[in-house]
Design a protein around this motif. Structure first.
Motif, short mmCIF file in Angstrom:
data_model
loop_
_atom_site.label_atom_id
_atom_site.label_comp_id
_atom_site.label_asym_id
_atom_site.label_seq_id
_atom_site.Cartn_x
_atom_site.Cartn_y
_atom_site.Cartn_z
N ALA A 497 0.81 -1.21 0.00
CA ALA A 497 0.00 0.00 0.00
C ALA A 497 0.84 1.27 0.00
CB ALA A 497 -0.93 0.00 1.22
N ALA A 498 1.98 1.27 0.72
CA ALA A 498 2.72 2.52 0.93
C ALA A 498 4.03 2.62 0.17
CB ALA A 498 2.98 2.70 2.43
N LEU A 499 4.70 1.50 -0.10
CA LEU A 499 6.03 1.56 -0.70
C LEU A 499 6.04 1.18 -2.17
CD1 LEU A 499 8.19 0.06 2.20
CD2 LEU A 499 7.74 2.46 1.67
N PHE A 500 5.31 0.15 -2.54
CA PHE A 500 5.30 -0.28 -3.93
C PHE A 500 4.87 0.83 -4.88
CE2 PHE A 500 2.85 -2.36 -7.46
CZ PHE A 500 3.96 -2.84 -8.15
N PRO A 501 3.89 1.67 -4.55
CA PRO A 501 3.52 2.76 -5.47
C PRO A 501 4.61 3.83 -5.63
CG PRO A 501 1.71 2.28 -3.96
CD PRO A 501 2.91 1.55 -3.44
N ARG A 502 5.61 3.83 -4.74
CA ARG A 502 6.65 4.86 -4.81
C ARG A 502 7.82 4.44 -5.70
NH1 ARG A 502 7.93 5.85 1.37
NH2 ARG A 502 9.69 7.00 0.43
N GLN A 503 7.65 3.39 -6.49
CA GLN A 503 8.69 2.97 -7.44
C GLN A 503 8.05 2.60 -8.76
OE1 GLN A 503 9.50 -0.53 -8.52
NE2 GLN A 503 7.37 -0.90 -7.92
N LYS A 504 8.80 2.74 -9.83
CA LYS A 504 8.28 2.47 -11.17
C LYS A 504 9.10 1.40 -11.90
CE LYS A 504 5.19 5.79 -10.96
NZ LYS A 504 5.41 6.14 -9.54
N ALA A 505 10.15 0.88 -11.28
CA ALA A 505 11.04 -0.05 -11.98
C ALA A 505 10.40 -1.40 -12.20
CB ALA A 505 12.35 -0.21 -11.19
N LEU A 506 9.58 -1.88 -11.24
CA LEU A 506 9.00 -3.21 -11.32
C LEU A 506 7.48 -3.09 -11.38
CD1 LEU A 506 11.31 -5.00 -8.73
CD2 LEU A 506 11.48 -5.06 -11.22
N GLY A 507 6.88 -3.91 -12.24
CA GLY A 507 5.47 -3.74 -12.52
C GLY A 507 4.51 -4.43 -11.57
N ASP A 508 4.93 -5.47 -10.89
CA ASP A 508 4.00 -6.15 -9.98
C ASP A 508 4.64 -6.27 -8.60
OD1 ASP A 508 4.88 -9.30 -9.61
OD2 ASP A 508 5.60 -8.38 -11.46
N PHE A 509 3.78 -6.35 -7.58
CA PHE A 509 4.27 -6.29 -6.21
C PHE A 509 5.11 -7.49 -5.85
CE2 PHE A 509 3.67 -7.52 -1.73
CZ PHE A 509 4.35 -6.46 -1.13
N ASP A 510 4.73 -8.69 -6.24
CA ASP A 510 5.48 -9.88 -5.87
C ASP A 510 6.92 -9.81 -6.37
OD1 ASP A 510 3.42 -11.01 -4.46
OD2 ASP A 510 2.66 -12.16 -6.16
N THR A 511 7.11 -9.32 -7.60
CA THR A 511 8.47 -9.17 -8.12
C THR A 511 9.26 -8.16 -7.31
OG1 THR A 511 7.66 -9.70 -10.34
CG2 THR A 511 9.82 -8.65 -10.18
N PHE A 512 8.61 -7.05 -6.97
CA PHE A 512 9.24 -6.02 -6.15
C PHE A 512 9.62 -6.58 -4.78
CE2 PHE A 512 8.36 -2.64 -2.91
CZ PHE A 512 9.48 -1.86 -3.16
N TRP A 513 8.71 -7.31 -4.18
CA TRP A 513 8.95 -7.89 -2.85
C TRP A 513 10.09 -8.90 -2.88
CZ3 TRP A 513 7.55 -7.55 2.21
CH2 TRP A 513 7.77 -8.66 3.02
N ASN A 514 10.07 -9.80 -3.84
CA ASN A 514 11.10 -10.84 -3.92
C ASN A 514 12.48 -10.25 -4.21
OD1 ASN A 514 9.26 -12.90 -3.41
ND2 ASN A 514 8.77 -13.17 -5.58
N ALA A 515 12.53 -9.22 -5.04
CA ALA A 515 13.81 -8.57 -5.33
C ALA A 515 14.38 -7.92 -4.08
CB ALA A 515 13.63 -7.54 -6.44
N ALA A 516 13.52 -7.26 -3.31
CA ALA A 516 13.98 -6.63 -2.08
C ALA A 516 14.41 -7.68 -1.06
CB ALA A 516 12.87 -5.75 -1.49
N LEU A 517 13.69 -8.79 -1.03
CA LEU A 517 14.02 -9.86 -0.09
C LEU A 517 15.38 -10.48 -0.41
CD1 LEU A 517 12.69 -11.30 2.33
CD2 LEU A 517 11.80 -12.98 0.73
N GLN A 518 15.66 -10.65 -1.70
CA GLN A 518 16.91 -11.27 -2.10
C GLN A 518 18.09 -10.31 -1.93
OE1 GLN A 518 17.09 -12.46 -6.21
NE2 GLN A 518 18.77 -13.88 -5.86
N LYS A 519 17.91 -9.08 -2.33
CA LYS A 519 18.99 -8.09 -2.26
C LYS A 519 19.14 -7.50 -0.86
CE LYS A 519 20.69 -3.97 -4.65
NZ LYS A 519 20.41 -2.96 -5.70
N GLY A 520 18.03 -7.45 -0.13
CA GLY A 520 18.06 -6.87 1.21
C GLY A 520 17.53 -5.47 1.27
N ALA A 521 17.44 -4.76 0.14
CA ALA A 521 17.00 -3.38 0.14
C ALA A 521 16.40 -3.02 -1.20
CB ALA A 521 18.17 -2.44 0.46
N ALA A 522 15.64 -1.93 -1.22
CA ALA A 522 15.05 -1.42 -2.44
C ALA A 522 15.05 0.10 -2.37
CB ALA A 522 13.63 -1.95 -2.62
#
Length: 970
Positions: A497-522
């Motif tokens: 609700a609050a963080l995913f809309p503040r980025q435009k690089a990734l189109g769906d939330f699950d991809t955004f979440w998994n990338a942050a989980l793997q890298k540690g940060a976004a």
């Protein structure tokens, strides 16, 4: 120029200490009284004891079957998880190493945008806090253990009454880095008519944010970018040690500290009253009394053309301020002025200077400000006033311990609050005064997030199931608000609700979440930067005192604000400057000590004017300190929260008071009275003396640039009576850059955790029996009043012709084909000939069964490293277990070992990246390249023993050799 480790060594007056091996003889015996027959009798007893211990260590304990392993988990194989350190408010990215479902080691995450791979001493020790015996096992009510259902039922009844009556409820927290936790707290408080969140930090930087509220119209704290600064001037700001974000600052600072960096070497000037870790690394250093710091800044501002009143200083200090102003002007747009005073006038002067010099947008980043210190002292003072007047019906404590770390008036007012709830992990001083305990989970047990710098969000993920019946604070506030959800669900919902809309690089939330989980940060977008507003500096000018002693309160690198005082690793870590452990003390300059007739360890009574509390502390005579300043560390004197911190030192927090709405104690006039006794401090600065040999090298930048070959020593390695060793596929070596090393001591704790090195306690440290495999020697150069400082990490040098190998009667220390000096524990019978023969004094004898801690604490041991028993000699092995693991991984993948894959623990998380390690058999490796550096030298190379560890000469950014920039040869 001569180097010296302590005043005693410089003056030839090192106080006699009990020798390491003195207590091994029977009572009443001395070395001269032992006959040849007694010698063999004692040797036989020792040998038999060694055999008995060896047999005892082979007793088979009950094995527990591993029936329900997690999917994808292979027993005995380490797994790494990207997460975020919760040890303090810096929010450094870490990689957590888990073995068989339990975290055993933390390393810096090189992909984290803020910390970029570094980790401090407190961060390295966090696994010991996880497995702490003194953690709360579950909730409590009125001092008795209850289950969560009973606690929630009682609290909900009380909260319902408050919602009906409209009573005031407050949540007092340390800086909340987690956006999800902040949202949960605000959601809970939103169910009340009068609910408010108050954030307050023990080591407050509230004046900095308040200053920017006045100059830029928004309460923000800049994110300082030291990597962009050609000139850094620090005023009472220990930014490499304890101020705001020391790991991130060190990483950025080190990028410009050296003559061979991609960009020109930066210059560092430090203005301070006590010798800090940051000041010890400065190219130039200016001493002043605490009350002179604000006038110094006022003079600096006027010299730069700002309309600032005040600023009356002695002539010499005025000249120094004018000279620094001239240098800042010369570096306009690429300089940086930092101030660590919690004084709004001082911080506003600094903010206006940085703006006037064009530093905003380069070294002062307001577009992505720091969120690492959000405490508001004025809000805290208002809360204390409300509690004292009986206006607060309920107070919840989250991530703070205000009864211990805030002024005494807090505890008095806190007792008037009817409902007091603590979410602390341990029953600390504040929790002991609460009616209800709802213990939070350790950050290694839970799901959470962090936003240390605006726009940089990182995840915290659990590495194991909660060890006790604790509950995540997000779940607690959700339950009390009537919306109970698991922490992971709350976290994902908030991010969506609050963080995913503040980025435009990734189109769906699950991809955004998994990338942050793997890298540690976004990275996410932030709002516009605040704009500068012209105006006059608020507050009245402050006059410097001309005489009398003044108090300086500071934080130590190991303990910080004292929240981790229960971790013995941190208590035993030698302070980088004083080299003292297990105590706090009153630091005075050599001139002040002579004036007061004091020596190291003498007791001194201190009481700031206007305070009833008087503390008696032992004295440490500290070179480089201002002559009117008495410095005392915070974080000691704990009375609850863990056995290791109890009765260690004295608590100086009560000396702080609210001054114009901000917590301060600096510059307080101090009454000083000499005590009658003395204390033998557990101090390591005179241990392992190397008999006056010169072991460090330093020189000025200008002569080095004229002739880089001048940094190389002219001495040739001494001859050896032994032939060279033939090495196999690998030959390991290490190089340490003294220009980059700040002495932060993160490597010391990292080595200790990785290699299961025990804590020995205050008395054993006094006997020179500390067990650290890696130590950091601190050397002074120049005068006692204005010394230069060089920090030199020292560990086993893995000598090719190791003196220890030649004298061991049982071949317990041998040379490997890869150039390592190996220690075979099963053979060692504790003769200690090797320790006597080691010129570097880096071998440790295990006197007791130190590591055999409780069953819970043993969960933190690294299973890849043998836990040594009593009577065994041990020392650095270049983390041979890591070398074997890297080689095995490469072999299993059918490829050659790559450069950089094998690295010891000291190197991996060094914030300054001062350590280079690798295989010299690979001509293209980084270590092979660094070995050709003209600044490289060997310590005691003239002995002809071929150490595999070498150092790069420390370069200071000064034009000519001075007391802080001389060239010292071995």
């Amino acid at each position: 120029m001569k180097t010296w480790k302590s005043l005693g060594e410089r003056r030839g007056m090192v106080r006699a200490r009990k020798a390491e091996f003195e207590d091994e003889l029977p009572v009443g015996e001395s070395v001269r009284q032992i006959s040849r027959r007694d010698f063999f009798r004692f040797s036989g007893v020792g040998f038999a004891a060694g055999l008995a211990l060896g047999c005892k260590s082979k007793v088979v304990e009950k094995a527990m079957p591993y029936l329900n392993a997690r999917e994808g988990l292979t027993p005995g194989v380490a797994q790494w998880y990207a997460t975020t350190c919760g040890g303090c408010a810096a929010g450094c990215g870490v990689l957590a190493r888990s073995r068989d479902g339990r975290p055993v080691k933390l390393e810096g995450n090189p992909e984290h945008p803020v910390s970029r791979g570094g980790l401090c001493a407190m961060g390295q020790a966090q696994t010991r806090g996880l497995y702490d015996e003194d953690r709360l096992r579950g909730p409590k009510q009125a001092g008795k253990a209850v289950d969560w259902a009973a606690l929630d039922a009682d609290l909900q009844r009380r909260f319902t009454e408050l919602r009906t009556s409209g009573g005031a409820i407050r949540v007092l927290a340390g800086t909340i880095l987690s956006p999800t936790l902040r949202a949960a707290v605000q959601g809970f408080l939103g169910t009340f008519k009068d609910g408010r969140l108050v954030e307050a930090d023990a080591l407050s930087a509230a004046a900095l944010a308040a200053a920017y509220e006045h100059t830029h119209g928004q309460r923000v704290m800049p994110h300082y970018r030291l990597e962009e600064a050609d000139l850094t001037v620090g005023v009472e700001a220990d930014f490499l040690g304890t101020w705001i974000d020391p790991v991130g600052f060190t990483r950025a600072y080190a990028e410009r500290r050296g003559p061979d960096k991609p960009r020109p070497m930066s210059k560092h000037i430090q203005v301070e009253s006590g010798l800090s870790l940051t000041g010890s690394n400065a190219d130039e250093r200016v001493r002043l009394a605490p009350s002179e710091a604000v006038p110094f800044l006022e003079v600096l501002a006027r010299q730069l053309g700002l309309q600032v009143e005040g600023g009356t200083l002695p002539t010499a200090l005025t000249a120094k301020a004018q000279a620094i102003a001239h240098e800042l002007e010369a570096h306009r747009g690429h300089g940086l002025l930092l101030c660590g005073l919690n004084d709004p006038r001082a911080q506003e002067v600094v903010a206006r200077i940085n703006h006037a010099l064009g530093h905003e947008g380069t070294t002062v980043d307001l577009a992505r400000p720091s969120l690492q210190k959000r405490g508001d002292d004025r809000a805290l003072e208002g809360l204390v006033r409300e509690m004292a007047e009986g206006k607060v019906a309920a107070l919840l404590l989250l991530g703070c311990n205000p009864v211990y770390e805030q002024p005494m008036v807090f505890g008095e007012a806190f007792a008037k609050v009817p409902l007091r709830v603590s979410l602390a992990l341990t029953e600390d001083e504040s929790a002991a005064a609460c009616t209800h305990l709802a213990p939070d989970q350790h950050w290694l047990e839970t799901w959470r997030d962090a936003e240390p710098v605006a726009g940089t969000v990182s995840l915290i993920q659990p590495l194991l199931q909660p060890l006790f019946a604790t509950r995540d604070a997000v779940e607690s506030f959700g339950a009390w608000a009537g919306r109970p959800v698991p922490a992971l669900q709350a976290l994902r919902e908030h991010w969506k609700a609050a963080l995913f809309p503040r980025q435009k690089a990734l189109g769906d939330f699950d991809t955004f979440w998994n990338a942050a989980l793997q890298k540690g940060a976004a990275q996410v977008e932030v709002g516009p930067a605040p704009r500068y507003r012209e105006g006059r500096v608020e507050g009245a000018p402050k006059a410097a005192r001309k005489d009398g002693y003044e108090l300086l309160l500071y934080a130590k690198v190991g303990l910080g604000d004292g929240r981790h005082a229960h971790i013995p690793f941190l208590q035993e870590l030698p302070d980088p400057i004083t080299k003292a452990t297990w105590d706090n003390y009153a630091q005075v300059s050599p001139a002040a000590a002579a004036r007061l007739g004091l020596e190291q360890g003498d007791l001194l009574h201190l009481r700031p004017e206007g305070h009833v509390l008087e503390l008696e502390l032992p004295v440490v005579v500290q070179p480089g300190q201002d002559d009117r300043t008495v410095a005392v560390a915070l974080g000691y004197g704990r009375t609850a929260g863990g056995k290791a911190g109890l009765s260690v030192g004295k608590n100086a927090y009560p000396w702080r008071t609210f001054t114009s709405g901000f917590l301060a104690a600096e510059a307080s006039p101090l009454q000083v009275r000499r005590g009658s006794g003395r204390v033998d401090l557990a101090c390591t600065q005179d241990h392992h003396s190397l008999e006056g040999r010169e072991l460090v090298r330093e020189m000025a930048l200008a002569p080095y640039l004229r002739d880089p070959a001048s940094a190389r020593p002219h001495e040739q390695p001494g001859p050896s009576v032994y032939g060279e060793h033939l090495h196999g596929a690998h030959r390991w070596a290490m190089v340490i850059d003294l220009s980059a090393c700040t002495g932060c001591s993160g490597c010391v704790i990292g080595c200790q955790v990785e290699n299961n090195i025990p804590v020995v306690g205050r008395d054993e440290v006094r006997r020179k029996r500390e067990m650290h495999w890696l130590r950091i020697d601190r050397y002074y150069t120049g005068s006692e009043a204005e010394p230069g400082v060089v920090h030199q990490p020292m560990m086993c040098q893995q000598c090719d012709q190791a003196p220890c190998e030649n004298v061991c009667p049982v071949l317990a220390t041998v040379h490997s084909e890869e150039g390592l000096n190996q220690q075979v524990y099963n053979r060692c019978v504790g003769t200690r000939y090797c320790a006597n023969n080691c010129p570097y004094k880096v071998r440790r004898f295990n006197w007791w069964e130190y590591p055999h801690a409780s069953e819970l604490e043993r969960l933190g041991f690294n299973p890849d490293v043998t836990v040594r028993s009593r009577g065994v000699m041990e020392k650095c092995s270049f983390c041979v277990q890591r070398l074997l693991e890297a080689k095995l991984t490469a072999k299993n993948e059918g490829r050659e070992l790559k450069d950089g894959e094998a690295m010891p623990a000291c190197m991996q998380s060094c914030p300054a990246q001062a350590i280079v390690f690798g295989d010299t058999q690979d001509p293209d490796s980084r270590i092979s390249q660094v070995l050709r550096d003209p600044k490289r030298f060997l310590v005691l190379g003239e002995l002809g023993i071929g150490p595999a560890v070498s150092y790069l000469t420390k370069i200071r950014n000064v034009a000519t050799d001075t007391n802080q920039g001389g060239h010292h040869g071995a």
